[in-house]
Structure formats: C-alpha cells, structure tokens
Write a protein that holds these residues in place. Structure first.
Motif, PDB file in Angstrom:
ATOM      1  N   SER A 153      -2.922   0.782 -10.730  1.00 28.60           N
ATOM      2  CA  SER A 153      -3.265   0.912  -9.715  1.00 28.60           C
ATOM      3  C   SER A 153      -4.372   1.241  -9.268  1.00 28.60           C
ATOM      4  O   SER A 153      -5.494   1.621  -9.934  1.00 28.60           O
ATOM      5  N   ARG A 154      -4.657   0.388  -7.576  1.00 28.57           N
ATOM      6  CA  ARG A 154      -5.511   0.935  -7.649  1.00 28.57           C
ATOM      7  C   ARG A 154      -5.835   2.021  -6.278  1.00 28.57           C
ATOM      8  O   ARG A 154      -5.454   1.637  -4.933  1.00 28.57           O
ATOM      9  N   SER A 176     -10.168  -1.666  -2.060  1.00 31.47           N
ATOM     10  CA  SER A 176      -9.421  -1.410  -1.962  1.00 31.47           C
ATOM     11  C   SER A 176      -9.730  -1.024  -0.519  1.00 31.47           C
ATOM     12  O   SER A 176      -8.487  -0.428   0.451  1.00 31.47           O
ATOM     13  N   ASP A 190     -13.571   1.275  -5.890  1.00 37.42           N
ATOM     14  CA  ASP A 190     -13.156  -0.653  -5.250  1.00 37.42           C
ATOM     15  C   ASP A 190     -13.476  -0.414  -4.216  1.00 37.42           C
ATOM     16  O   ASP A 190     -12.359  -0.512  -2.909  1.00 37.42           O
ATOM     17  N   VAL A 249       0.612  -1.161   0.320  1.00 36.90           N
ATOM     18  CA  VAL A 249       0.019  -0.074   0.043  1.00 36.90           C
ATOM     19  C   VAL A 249       0.943   1.543   0.017  1.00 36.90           C
ATOM     20  O   VAL A 249       2.083   1.659   0.640  1.00 36.90           O
ATOM     21  N   THR A 281      -7.034   5.664  -3.702  1.00 41.16           N
ATOM     22  CA  THR A 281      -8.199   5.411  -2.956  1.00 41.16           C
ATOM     23  C   THR A 281      -7.839   7.033  -2.447  1.00 41.16           C
ATOM     24  O   THR A 281      -6.707   7.414  -2.552  1.00 41.16           O
ATOM     25  N   THR A 318      -8.870  -1.758   2.746  1.00 36.98           N
ATOM     26  CA  THR A 318      -7.816  -1.947   2.883  1.00 36.98           C
ATOM     27  C   THR A 318      -7.354  -1.033   3.926  1.00 36.98           C
ATOM     28  O   THR A 318      -7.213  -1.015   5.020  1.00 36.98           O
ATOM     29  N   ILE A 321      -2.198  -0.905  -3.981  1.00 38.23           N
ATOM     30  CA  ILE A 321      -3.172   0.221  -3.891  1.00 38.23           C
ATOM     31  C   ILE A 321      -2.998   1.564  -3.258  1.00 38.23           C
ATOM     32  O   ILE A 321      -1.669   1.894  -2.812  1.00 38.23           O
TER      33      ILE A 321
END
Lengths: 239, 239
Positions: B151-152, B186, B183, B90, B154, B189, B115
């Motif tokens: 990438s994810r 993510s 998502d 992350v 957030t 997390t 993430i």
C-alpha cells in the motif's frame, strides 16, 4: 455586549481563563543562555524590542557583549553564562542540544530558584532532512528538569523562525508559543513573556512529559519550510 | 497585480508549489475504516458534505450502515471493513490504536495498491491527562507502512476535533491538516482531499519517520482543550 438578561455571556472571575489572562512580567529580567546563536539572539531581540530587560549569555562574555551590541536594543546586554543566570529572573536555554546537559549541570547553582525555559529541539540531520532524536530522559525539557531539581523548568519557544525573529522589518510574529510545565505559575509567567511580543501568544500546552513531540515537531516545520519556501510556525485554533 | 516590470512576483510554472496546487480528487472513493467512531464519522461527514463518495467501514456492516444513514449525506454509505477497503481508492485508518496492527494485517490484501491514510494517535491516559505512547515501529503510520508493504501509506487528519467535524452548524473547519508520506504523489492526493473541506488545507509536513510527533501532539491539544475549554486545532503560518 453583555446585558443583565444574558448573564451567561458576561465574563466573571470564574470563567475559563483565556490566553491573555496572565501576570505582569514587564519588570522581569530575562537571560538567554546560548544567546549568541540565531534562535537565542532572535528571542533576545524580540523580547528586548518589546521592552524587556534581557541578558544574552555565552561562555565567552566578549562574544555575548558583541551579540548584544549588534542587536542595537537599549535593554539588551551581554554577559558570561554564569552572570547571565545569576542576574536573571527567567532563563531561556537556547544552547545546542549537544552541549545541553553539560551546560545545565555546570550552572545548576546559579539556576536554582529561577524559572527556566527550555527551547532546545533535539534533532538529527541526514540526506532526507531532519528527524527527531529521543533523549534518554524523554525530552530536552525533562532532561533539564532532572538536572535542575531546584529550578522551575518549563519548555517553550520551539516553533519560531530565527529568520523572522531577527528580521527588523518584521513588525509582528504571528505565531503561537506552546508553553509546557508542571507548575502552573511558572507556565503562566512564560506565557506572559511570549505575549509581550506583538502577534505572539503563549498557549499552555501540557506537562513536561508531553514536551518531546513539541520539541521534535520542528523536524516537520523544517519539511514545511523546504516544500513551501516558508518560515513556518503554528497557530492554535479555537483559542 | 503582476506587471511586465515586476516579473519576480509573476507566478510561473517553476514557482514554489503552494498548498493549493494539487490534483483533482473529486472522483475518488474514500473509505474510512473504524468509521463508526467519532473521528471516523466526523471525517466521513465532512468529506461527504464536500461531495466526496465515502464508504464508512466497520467490522459489523449493519453498524456501518446505521452510522452512514445517521450522517444523512447522499454520498456516504456503510459496509464491512473488507468491502470498504476493496471499493475505495483512498482508505483512511481511524480504528482505535489497540486494534490497529491486527486490523491492518487482516486487510493487507484488500489494501494492496491503495493509498492508506493513517490518522491514529497512540495515546495513554491517566489522572494527569493524555500522554504519548511510542509504538515499537516509531509511530502508528510507520507500523502501517511495515504491515502494508503493497500500500502507499501516508499519515494525516490527526489534529481535528471530532466535535467540530460532526457539528452540522459548523460551516468551515479552520484547521490545517499535516500530511506525511514518503511518496510525493500519495501525499499530494491526501492534501487535495483535505482541501475539499471548506477552511481546511492539506500541508505537506515530512516523511513517515517524522509521524510520531504529529500523532502524539494530540496529547498537547487535549491539554489545550482542557485549559481553554476549546476544540483546538492547528494552522501552519507563513504558508
């Protein structure tokens, strides 16, 4: 427990103001334009229940009177928007965003000299939920300030759940109200009004130019409500 | 105290998820790009103190190592940005807004599959204090999502006081972290990471398209801090 040997913890006239050092607003009459909608009725109910004189305003005086009667609070009455604005010291704008500019323009004369509290959240909705609309003027509150040059425009009461406000079984509204305004005295008056409601505090949160994010944060609270099946509000910590 | 006669209060697998129903993230490595600034160091300190493996990233590896050593937490080390991104599960983006797009473009490859948690607040400052900047893409987080398609992305950790984060005498950070993301996995997390810090909760607060108001609300918190001499944060009520 201040002692002479610890003067640094003794409150003084020059100490930092807390959120409770506010004027007495108990005798002010509060009007709520758009007061027949859930948010407007909820605010009228809570302020009336706290002992404030409140006028619910609507384009249709009869609808306003019916809404006021429905709240069953002695200090709350209904009137048309013009009379509501004229008879109030502080006027809360709780009309739908769609009619915002038109209604304010129409009442410019009656709102002159008054403290105006805009609590409108310009939002759009689609399949993915709510999203912020960006008014041309920056925010609903800035639009109000431009349309009402002779009023003292503030912004507040955005993050309250109408469901909780209107629930008679709910004794306390444990939520802070962010109050924005360019004029310190007007902002303090609105903070004091918020503080009349048990559990609620009015927290000064900046100038009108920073109203957009406060208004549109309601889109996020709607997401919170969906996810957690809640009636979310906000507390400001460390104040 | 649930009893067989009160099934409606018994928690069940289908009940609404609370902010504590989150994955175990204790083994994830967290990188902090821009980790030598106050916000980045503060987050690294709190996550490291909670037992997380943390890599502080900087363009200058030596500066990163010095910052990590200064925190004096066993699980926190320093590295250059490239190594930090590569070695982390992350990656928190805590770089200044001015270098945001450039640094993300530069690290696109290393951040693929990770993430990414954007915590950047695009703000301007003048004599009247802070005000929101509106990125062309809508928000810093949306800019990150466009620049990092693999990438994810957030957004989270916007409303924390670096002063409190870095104060070793402060045991608990009693502030909620609004987590945004398109998502769900993510976001969960990142919520779980926030919840590692005593006092902190990670609250899902909507999609990336609603990140701008969360980022720019920092301008309002700065006004709160000035008025009340506070290190203000936010709690979401009724969750």
């Amino acid at each position: 427990m201040p002692t002479p040997s610890a003067p640094h913890v003794t409150p003084s006239a020059t100490s930092t103001p807390g959120p409770h050092d506010l004027p007495d607003v108990s005798r002010l009459v509060v009007g709520v334009l758009g007061g027949t909608g859930p948010q407007g009725r909820g605010l009228a109910y809570r302020l009336g229940r706290a002992g404030q004189q409140v006028v619910i305003g609507s384009r249709d005086a009869e609808r306003a009177r019916t809404a006021a009667t429905g709240l069953d609070i002695p200090g709350v009455r209904g009137a048309d928007n013009t009379e509501t604005a004229r008879d109030s010291d502080v006027v809360i704008i709780a009309v739908p965003w769609e009619g915002h500019s038109e209604q304010l323009e129409h009442l410019r004369g009656e709102l002159a000299g008054k403290i105006v509290v805009d609590c409108v959240n310009p939002l759009g909705f689609d399949k993915q939920g709510a999203y912020a609309l960006k008014p041309h003027e920056g925010s609903a509150a800035q639009q109000a300030a431009l349309l009402l040059p002779d009023s003292r425009v503030t912004a507040a009461f955005h993050h309250l759940s109408a469901v909780l406000l209107l629930d008679q079984a709910v004794e306390r509204i444990d939520t802070d109200v962010m109050v924005l305004g360019d004029d310190r005295e007007s902002a303090a008056t609105v903070q004091a009004l918020a503080a009349r409601v048990p559990g609620m505090r009015g927290i000064y949160a900046g100038r009108l130019r920073n109203a957009h994010q406060v208004e549109s944060l309601v889109a996020n609270l709607i997401s919170v409500n969906r996810r957690y099946k809640a009636h979310a509000g906000l507390r400001v910590t460390d104040v």
